[in-house]
Design a protein around this motif. Structure first.
Motif, PDB file in Angstrom:
ATOM      1  N   GLY B  54       0.788  -1.205   0.086  1.00  0.00           N
ATOM      2  CA  GLY B  54      -0.089  -0.134  -0.049  1.00  0.00           C
ATOM      3  C   GLY B  54       0.715   1.240   0.089  1.00  0.00           C
ATOM      4  N   CYS B  55       2.046   1.190   0.147  1.00  0.00           N
ATOM      5  CA  CYS B  55       2.899   2.376   0.271  1.00  0.00           C
ATOM      6  C   CYS B  55       3.045   3.206  -0.692  1.00  0.00           C
ATOM      7  CB  CYS B  55       4.222   1.870   0.980  1.00  0.00           C
ATOM      8  SG  CYS B  55       4.599   0.759   2.171  1.00  0.00           S
ATOM      9  N   ALA B  56       3.399   2.900  -1.801  1.00  0.00           N
ATOM     10  CA  ALA B  56       3.499   3.693  -3.338  1.00  0.00           C
ATOM     11  C   ALA B  56       1.886   4.410  -3.292  1.00  0.00           C
ATOM     12  CB  ALA B  56       3.752   2.977  -4.095  1.00  0.00           C
ATOM     13  N   ASP B  57       1.061   3.518  -3.067  1.00  0.00           N
ATOM     14  CA  ASP B  57      -0.498   4.085  -3.492  1.00  0.00           C
ATOM     15  C   ASP B  57      -0.693   5.153  -2.581  1.00  0.00           C
ATOM     16  OD1 ASP B  57      -3.254   3.638  -4.810  1.00  0.00           O
ATOM     17  OD2 ASP B  57      -3.843   3.769  -2.696  1.00  0.00           O
ATOM     18  N   LYS B  58      -0.426   4.958  -1.269  1.00  0.00           N
ATOM     19  CA  LYS B  58      -0.965   5.885  -0.243  1.00  0.00           C
ATOM     20  C   LYS B  58      -0.332   7.217  -0.335  1.00  0.00           C
ATOM     21  CE  LYS B  58      -2.459   4.039   3.866  1.00  0.00           C
ATOM     22  NZ  LYS B  58      -2.335   3.570   5.168  1.00  0.00           N
ATOM     23  N   GLN B  59       1.248   7.207  -0.597  1.00  0.00           N
ATOM     24  CA  GLN B  59       1.902   8.551  -0.878  1.00  0.00           C
ATOM     25  C   GLN B  59       1.453   9.165  -1.866  1.00  0.00           C
ATOM     26  OE1 GLN B  59       3.891   9.297   1.715  1.00  0.00           O
ATOM     27  NE2 GLN B  59       3.207   7.691   2.696  1.00  0.00           N
ATOM     28  N   PHE B  60       1.373   8.362  -3.104  1.00  0.00           N
ATOM     29  CA  PHE B  60       0.830   9.286  -4.404  1.00  0.00           C
ATOM     30  C   PHE B  60      -0.717   9.747  -4.133  1.00  0.00           C
ATOM     31  CE2 PHE B  60      -2.029   8.126  -7.832  1.00  0.00           C
ATOM     32  CZ  PHE B  60      -1.921   9.362  -8.589  1.00  0.00           C
ATOM     33  N   MET B  61      -1.556   8.801  -3.853  1.00  0.00           N
ATOM     34  CA  MET B  61      -3.022   9.124  -3.714  1.00  0.00           C
ATOM     35  C   MET B  61      -3.033  10.321  -2.786  1.00  0.00           C
ATOM     36  SD  MET B  61      -4.948   7.886  -5.685  1.00  0.00           S
ATOM     37  CE  MET B  61      -6.652   7.928  -5.227  1.00  0.00           C
ATOM     38  N   ASN B  62      -2.283  10.601  -1.829  1.00  0.00           N
ATOM     39  CA  ASN B  62      -2.831  11.541  -0.805  1.00  0.00           C
ATOM     40  C   ASN B  62      -1.771  12.799  -1.099  1.00  0.00           C
ATOM     41  OD1 ASN B  62      -4.764  10.296   0.900  1.00  0.00           O
ATOM     42  ND2 ASN B  62      -2.862   9.074   0.640  1.00  0.00           N
ATOM     43  N   LEU B  63      -0.435  12.639  -1.555  1.00  0.00           N
ATOM     44  CA  LEU B  63       0.418  13.874  -1.604  1.00  0.00           C
ATOM     45  C   LEU B  63       0.016  14.618  -2.952  1.00  0.00           C
ATOM     46  CD1 LEU B  63       3.797  12.528  -0.561  1.00  0.00           C
ATOM     47  CD2 LEU B  63       2.349  14.300   0.389  1.00  0.00           C
ATOM     48  N   ALA B  64      -0.501  13.470  -4.161  1.00  0.00           N
ATOM     49  CA  ALA B  64      -0.654  14.126  -5.295  1.00  0.00           C
ATOM     50  C   ALA B  64      -1.848  14.123  -6.057  1.00  0.00           C
ATOM     51  CB  ALA B  64       0.473  13.308  -6.408  1.00  0.00           C
ATOM     52  N   PHE B  65      -2.842  13.363  -5.467  1.00  0.00           N
ATOM     53  CA  PHE B  65      -4.179  13.361  -5.858  1.00  0.00           C
ATOM     54  C   PHE B  65      -5.031  13.973  -5.016  1.00  0.00           C
ATOM     55  CE2 PHE B  65      -8.428  11.605  -7.142  1.00  0.00           C
ATOM     56  CZ  PHE B  65      -8.447  11.531  -8.378  1.00  0.00           C
ATOM     57  N   TYR B  66      -5.378  13.605  -3.749  1.00  0.00           N
ATOM     58  CA  TYR B  66      -6.421  14.521  -3.079  1.00  0.00           C
ATOM     59  C   TYR B  66      -5.597  15.595  -2.510  1.00  0.00           C
ATOM     60  CZ  TYR B  66     -10.078  11.388  -3.357  1.00  0.00           C
ATOM     61  OH  TYR B  66     -11.330  10.524  -4.078  1.00  0.00           O
ATOM     62  N   ASN B  67      -4.807  16.252  -3.173  1.00  0.00           N
ATOM     63  CA  ASN B  67      -3.950  17.650  -3.014  1.00  0.00           C
ATOM     64  C   ASN B  67      -3.935  18.291  -4.162  1.00  0.00           C
ATOM     65  OD1 ASN B  67      -2.442  19.633  -1.417  1.00  0.00           O
ATOM     66  ND2 ASN B  67      -0.443  18.312  -2.226  1.00  0.00           N
ATOM     67  N   GLY B  68      -5.076  18.961  -4.521  1.00  0.00           N
ATOM     68  CA  GLY B  68      -4.862  19.654  -5.735  1.00  0.00           C
ATOM     69  C   GLY B  68      -5.162  18.889  -6.930  1.00  0.00           C
ATOM     70  N   PHE B  69      -5.378  17.619  -6.578  1.00  0.00           N
ATOM     71  CA  PHE B  69      -5.612  16.645  -7.986  1.00  0.00           C
ATOM     72  C   PHE B  69      -4.494  16.902  -8.905  1.00  0.00           C
ATOM     73  CE2 PHE B  69      -9.582  17.566  -5.545  1.00  0.00           C
ATOM     74  CZ  PHE B  69      -9.961  16.184  -5.347  1.00  0.00           C
ATOM     75  N   GLN B  70      -3.291  16.978  -8.526  1.00  0.00           N
ATOM     76  CA  GLN B  70      -2.384  17.126  -9.449  1.00  0.00           C
ATOM     77  C   GLN B  70      -2.097  15.994 -10.335  1.00  0.00           C
ATOM     78  OE1 GLN B  70       1.114  18.876  -7.356  1.00  0.00           O
ATOM     79  NE2 GLN B  70      -0.076  18.209  -5.494  1.00  0.00           N
TER      80      GLN B  70
END
Lengths: 290, 465, 502
Positions: B54-70
């Motif tokens: 889950g680690c990669a998904d978690k960091q990506f989804m939260n830092l890059a997705f649910y953060n400005g939907f980058q």
């Protein structure tokens, strides 16, 4: 079903005769008509060898490495008079996490309700060394073993390991974990050995369950891949193991030990070391005089 | 003595605040392996993760997705290779599994640089990652590794570990000339700062406008690994922000004998940006002559345009009937917190009521950061708190005296409900910003400052009726 | 014993059910290899699980872990707190699940709030010396701050490896605080598929929250196991005079406790509901409705009839079914006309995909390919009426290209090339961006109830028409972007080229 399986953990420093003693206890208990499982918790996976003619068995973790799902029955083998043998197994030295391996293996058997299914009277965990990390503490935690015994010789390193175990037990004791049944004093051939152990158990407020002398009978049995109970059933040593097994079987009240802290332990061992040196000197003098 | 300064004494005594514990509620950063996003921020670089499933998904989804939907970009997001370590890799070690992942990944993935990042599992069981990666490096494959187990620190820590790994294992030694007028930029944390793409673009634009050549290293304006390879050839390193990047700059100073300039304030607005550019130009040795003249002309031109817009904005700012907030709080990482506070105080004349820094800067930098707030303007000093637990942050905001008007809170999604409770306005400016869609938007420099004004006052005006 | 509540640690899906995450072939073959079709099994298989040969390869992309599923279930109980006993990185999930939680609350008409998740924030020295003292502190913080009705503790890879004794501290604090303190063992490395995280949450709820000896029975209450979806079940079950008890997400602790008082338990997806529904039946005698899932006419008919049978409301169900058929069929005919010649692809969780493919076939959309993220050869009840894959094949026929893979984007390219769909239906992140770069629009099903029941067929049909219009955007994008894969790989026909069967 319905009866409560008595679960016991036996800890000891590597090389102290822990598996030998444990296997003889298991052998004595099956001989007495009980249903027993010996569960080796050592990455070397050789705890149960003398119960099975010196033969290695595939460990739970070996099976886990090869398969995505493991049927616990595949890891259970019968040995001397039907004793059930299980080895947790573990990684090669220097890689992976042996402690986690023990957690995994124990959980697997519990989840599949193996102890109930086999209708066991005793499960004896044979656990490596002192409690180095959380994984090795698993058998002393809530819901697994109720009683812990430690094997120690009069050797200081073995006593250190025992003292460490006491600390682990103390940690878990107020959280429903296992308590200490006592010390199995191994390789006790002189009064001096006996005095050291007696002093240690007194200081830590526990007891010696049995004094087991070093014996050639044991070595001979091991060379045949057998326990002393099996190879030399009528020997004096077998009698000692039977007595030990009986005491462990009958044991009901365990206690929280009072381990020595690091400073106390140093002071304690230094005191005995002085006496030891004195004895050595005396014996040297005797030799020189002869 | 300003009004603001007297207000500081009204802050609640420390005894009212709950005792600080280890607990962190409503997180404001990821863990060290979150630096996989720093890799994804380098064009055509791909992170390879050796961690739980889950680690990669978690960091990506939260830092890059649910953060400005980058979004994930080229090599980030769901593309990130991962060993998805299982019980088997825990008990027996995961080095072989990582090796087969890299080997097969090389056949499938098209990238200029691979960065192996490890998670808790590998760092706890002690996999020898160097021994896995080195044979690939010896084959000439552009691959480096960083040990970024989550317990080692947050994604700021991870970012520095990854940067260091690329410099030491990929860029390598250099003994040649350094090129005057070329600068390596070390500033915002990619993806974690919601506006990093637009902001780095603007910083690069103004530096280039002033005549410098910029290795921006991360984001859409970066030329990718060739730019990283060029790091040792730059004249100097420029660290913009209170602390992030400083350890990298020190390392480069030691490694390549490159000097560095540390500008703690990320510039927002004309005054800050002009001061910033002049400081950089001076450091670069462009103090006079045609190059400096050209730079000054750029500054003058930008300034003129900026103030034209500001003049038009003044009609609104001076005349808007229904009142505008006067006091503000900023809850965010040190870089944005300091930059916004300076801009809001100096450009807009707003009053700082509470400033809380949430990125856990190393202790060695904290005193200097506090000093920055104590001289936030010539006549305004304020105090700053360091706190990462949102429960404590929100309690502190509840106890803040925002005066007679509703406050404006520059914060994150975690402050949305609190702003409502305080009847104030929320502008989401930091991680996590789950209620903004951010593409190229910037809040820094000349252009970003104007966008920021639009954002602040559109939010306020749209709430009127 | 099918579900073992004696131990705190849930048995993983692969252990219990023989779950696989890699397989490629015809849907009918997978169905045949699964437990329901085979019936008896060699003794090697244990009480429930079946062994299906699984494809496993060296290259894998990031999956999802069980802890994330604990966050999105236990973490979404409105008056509870979930403690993440972990380094800070696991806590990153608070962001996404907060956003989903808030939107879910708003959609359900409940007061919007932030979720209550607290990280114990373990650092390097906790790895060495153990994290139990911090866990205890955080449990106390959770209590002081929120006075929750229950505290869940989610474990992590790190605490699983160092062997933190979470049970002991939970037991002690439960006694002290007088509320359930529930360890949920959800270490990411423990299971290859994230759905074990659903089971971990449900295991903890069954053990420590569900009321043991309910004094009353609520004969009109039905437990509906779902996530954050819109309230489509109340109107449907209301027709039968039944009330809905939505669990686990957005429920209160008391709503979880009263599950043992309900007349029945239903779900919209057996992947999600299997463990809890079976556990409620086994431990508390609440019958699980064993029927096809409520998708398409046949599935919804059978599902409603079974609910009606279990709750003694047969007559009402027949009226409702008749009326709904009459209402929906003309509209469905219009949609079928508009969707004629369109081809869809479903890439979602396992049982859910079985349902959605059925709905697409009802809409006249061609489906000759699907990717499911895992496959359970059997569900916990082992009742063949729950065999959702067999239901799909029996009612709607073969799916020629049926693939099991846990969200592996690099394989998705070849999968789409095989069937060249006009659109895809998707629920997890990661695959839609690739489809988008190929010019294929995706329907992200955020509201998992969108396609449920009779109205669901119409809903999905309308959504397809909407998304087909998106095609312009995606085709434009496709012309301007590049995928991070080598041409050699993109030219391969077999997405499992590197895999071997194990």
């Amino acid at each position: 079903m319905g009866k409560k399986t008595k679960q016991i953990a036996i800890y000891g420093k590597g090389g102290i005769g822990k598996s030998t003693t444990t296997s003889n206890i298991s052998a004595a208990l099956v001989e007495a008509g009980y249903k027993v499982m010996q569960f080796g918790c050592d990455p070397k996976a050789d705890s149960t060898n003398t119960l099975r003619g010196g033969e290695y068995i595939p460990s739970v973790l070996d099976l886990l490495r090869e398969n995505s799902r493991v049927d616990a029955h595949d890891a259970i083998f019968q040995g001397f008079r039907g004793v059930y043998c299980v080895e947790a197994g573990g990684p090669q030295p220097g890689v992976g996490c042996a402690g986690r391996g023990i957690i995994t293996a124990v959980q697997l058997l519990k989840q599949q309700d193996i102890f109930e299914e086999l209708d066991l009277d005793y499960v004896i965990f044979d656990v490596l060394g002192d409690v180095v990390c959380g994984g090795f503490a698993v058998p002393v935690r809530e819901g697994i073993a109720e009683h812990v015994f430690t094997i120690s010789s009069a050797d200081f390193m073995a006593i250190y390991a025992a003292n460490n175990l006491f600390r682990g037990i103390q940690t878990y004791s107020n959280k429903g974990g296992a308590l200490l049944g006592g010390v199995i004093a191994n390789s006790i051939n002189t009064d001096f050995h006996r005095e050291i152990i007696d002093d240690f158990v007194e200081k830590t407020q526990t007891q010696v369950v049995e004094y087991v002398p070093r014996s050639l009978t044991v070595t001979q049995a091991e060379l045949q891949g057998k326990t002393t109970i099996e190879a030399a059933p009528h020997s004096e040593q077998a009698g000692i193991y039977r007595r030990l097994a009986k005491r462990i079987a009958g044991h009901t009240e365990s206690k929280v030990p009072s381990p020595l802290d690091a400073k106390e332990l140093r002071a304690w061992s230094a005191g005995w070391a002085d006496q030891l040196i004195e004895i050595e000197r005396r014996s040297e003098r005797l030799v020189a005089n002869a | 003595m300003s009004i603001v300064e007297t207000k500081i004494r009204d802050l609640p005594p420390a005894s009212l605040a709950p005792a600080k514990t280890n607990s962190i509620e409503q997180i404001r950063y990821g863990c060290a392996i979150g630096a996989l996003q720093s890799v994804a921020a380098i064009p055509r670089a791909i992170p390879i993760t050796h961690c739980g499933p889950g680690c990669a998904d978690k960091q990506f989804m939260n830092l890059a997705f649910y953060n400005g939907f980058q979004g994930g970009g080229y090599g980030g997001g769901a593309v990130v290779p991962s060993t998805n370590a299982s019980e088997r890799e825990v008990v027996f070690g995961g080095a072989e599994r990582l090796s087969e992942l890299i080997e097969s990944g090389l056949k499938i993935l098209d990238a200029d640089l691979f960065v192996v990042l490890t998670g808790c599992i590998s760092d706890l069981v002690g996999d020898d990652i160097g021994a896995v990666v080195r044979p690939f490096q010896e084959r000439g494959i552009p691959i480096v590794y960083a040990e970024t187990g989550g317990f080692k620190g947050n994604n700021f820590t991870g970012h520095e570990l990854v940067t260091r790994a690329i410099i030491d294992q990929f860029v390598g030694d250099y003994a040649g000339e350094q090129q005057t007028g070329v600068v390596n930029l070390w500033s915002l944390l990619p993806y974690h700062n919601t506006f990093w793409r637009g902001d780095l673009t603007e910083i690069k634009r103004v530096l280039e406008g002033a005549g410098l050549q910029v290795n921006v290293l991360f984001g859409p304006e970066s030329k990718g690994v060739s730019e990283w390879k060029a790091i040792p050839t730059a004249q100097f390193n420029l660290v913009v922000g209170p602390w992030l990047g400083l350890s990298t700059a020190r390392h480069l100073e030691h490694k390549y004998g490159q000097p560095f300039l540390h500008v703690p304030v990320l510039p927002i607005g004309s005054n800050e940006t002009a001061r910033f550019l002049r400081e950089v130009l001076d450091f670069a040795g462009i103090t006079a002559g045609p190059a400096r003249d050209k730079a000054e002309a750029f500054i003058a031109d930008e300034e003129a345009r900026y103030y034209k817009y500001l003049e038009d904005f003044t009609d609104f700012y001076a005349e808007y009937w229904w009142g505008l907030p006067a006091k503000f709080a900023v809850i965010g990482d040190a870089t944005y917190n300091l930059a916004l506070t300076r801009f809001l105080v100096n450009q807009l004349g707003l009053i700082p009521a509470r400033q809380i820094i949430t990125d856990n800067p190393p202790d060695e930098f904290r005193e200097e950061i506090r000093a920055q707030y104590r001289r936030i303007a010539d006549d305004v000093a304020t105090e700053v708190d360091f706190e990462e637990d949102s429960y404590a942050i929100h309690q502190s905001l509840r106890q803040t005296d925002f005066g007679h008007k509703p406050p404006i809170i520059f914060g994150t999604t975690w402050e949305r409900d609190l702003a409502k409770e305080l009847k104030g306005v929320i502008i989401e400016v930091g991680f996590p910003t789950s209620y903004e869609v951010v593409l190229s938007r910037s809040y820094v420099g000349y252009r970003g400052a104007l966008t920021l004004l639009e954002k602040i006052y559109s939010t306020i005006v749209s709430r009127s009726a | 014993m099918p579900i073992n509540l004696k131990t705190a640690v849930v048995e993983t899906r692969e252990q219990r059910l023989g779950t696989i995450i890699g397989w490629d072939g015809k849907a009918s073959d997978l169905s045949h290899e699964s437990a329901y079709a085979r019936g008896g099994c060699a003794s090697k298989c244990g009480p429930k699980a079946r062994r299906i040969c699984e494809l496993r390869g060296p290259f894998t992309q990031g999956s999802i872990c069980s802890e994330q599923m604990v966050e999105c279930q236990a973490g979404n109980v409105r008056d509870a707190v979930l403690i993440q006993h972990s380094p800070i990185g696991c806590g990153a999930g608070q962001v996404i699940y907060n956003s989903i939680f808030r939107n879910g609350l708003a959609m359900r008409g409940l007061p919007v709030q932030n979720l209550h998740l607290i990280s114990t924030n373990l650092r390097e020295k906790d790895m060495v010396f153990g994290g139990i003292a911090k866990l205890e502190q955080t449990i106390r913080d959770a209590w002081e701050r929120h006075h929750p009705k229950a505290i869940f503790i989610g474990t992590s890879c790190a605490t699983g490896i160092i062997g933190d004794d979470v049970e002991s501290v939970a037991t002690a604090l439960e006694a002290e605080l007088g509320i359930p303190v529930i360890p949920l063992h959800c270490e990411g490395f423990k299971s290859k598929h994230w759905s074990t995280g659903f089971d971990a949450t449900q295991h903890g709820i069954l053990r420590q929250i569900v009321r043991k000896n309910p004094e009353k029975k609520q004969e009109d209450l039905v437990n509906v196991i779902n996530l954050w979806g819109s309230d489509v079940f109340s109107p449907i079950l209301g027709e039968l005079g039944l009330r809905v008890n939505y669990v686990v997400d957005m429920a209160t602790v008391d709503e979880l406790a009263q599950m043992s008082e309900a007349a029945a338990t239903v779900g919209f997806c057996y992947t999600l509901s299997s463990y809890l529904a079976a556990g409620l039946e086994q431990e508390f005698g609440v019958p699980e409705v064993k029927a096809p899932m409520p998708y398409g006419f046949a599935g919804t008919d059978a599902w409603l009839r079974e609910i009606a049978r279990v709750t003694n409301r047969e007559g009402k169900a027949e009226d409702y079914i008749r009326n709904e058929h009459a209402r929906v069929k003309p509209k469905l005919a219009e949609l079928r006309e508009k969707l004629k010649g369109k081809k869809g692809y479903v890439a979602t969780g396992s049982a859910y995909a079985h349902g959605l493919i059925g709905v697409l076939r009802e809409l006249g959309v061609e489906v000759d390919g699907s990717l499911v993220f895992h496959h359970d050869p059997v569900y916990d009840s082992q009742d063949p009426r729950e065999d959702s894959l067999a239901h799909l094949i029996d009612q709607y026929g073969e799916v020629d290209n049926f693939t099991v893979g846990n969200r592996q984007q690099y394989q998705f390219f070849a999968l789409l090339q095989r069937v060249k769909p006009d659109f895809i239906i998707i629920r997890h992140n990661g695959l839609a961006p690739l489809a988008a770069r190929l010019g294929i629009p995706a329907i992200p099903l955020g509201d998992e109830h969108h396609a449920v029941g009779y109205q669901g067929m119409l809903n999905l049909g309308e959504s397809i028409l909407d998304v087909l219009a998106h095609k312009k955007y995606h085709q434009d994008l496709a012309a301007h972007t590049k995928l991070p894969y080598k041409k050699w790989w993109l030219d391969q026909k077999d997405p499992f080229l590197f895999a071997r069967s194990v």
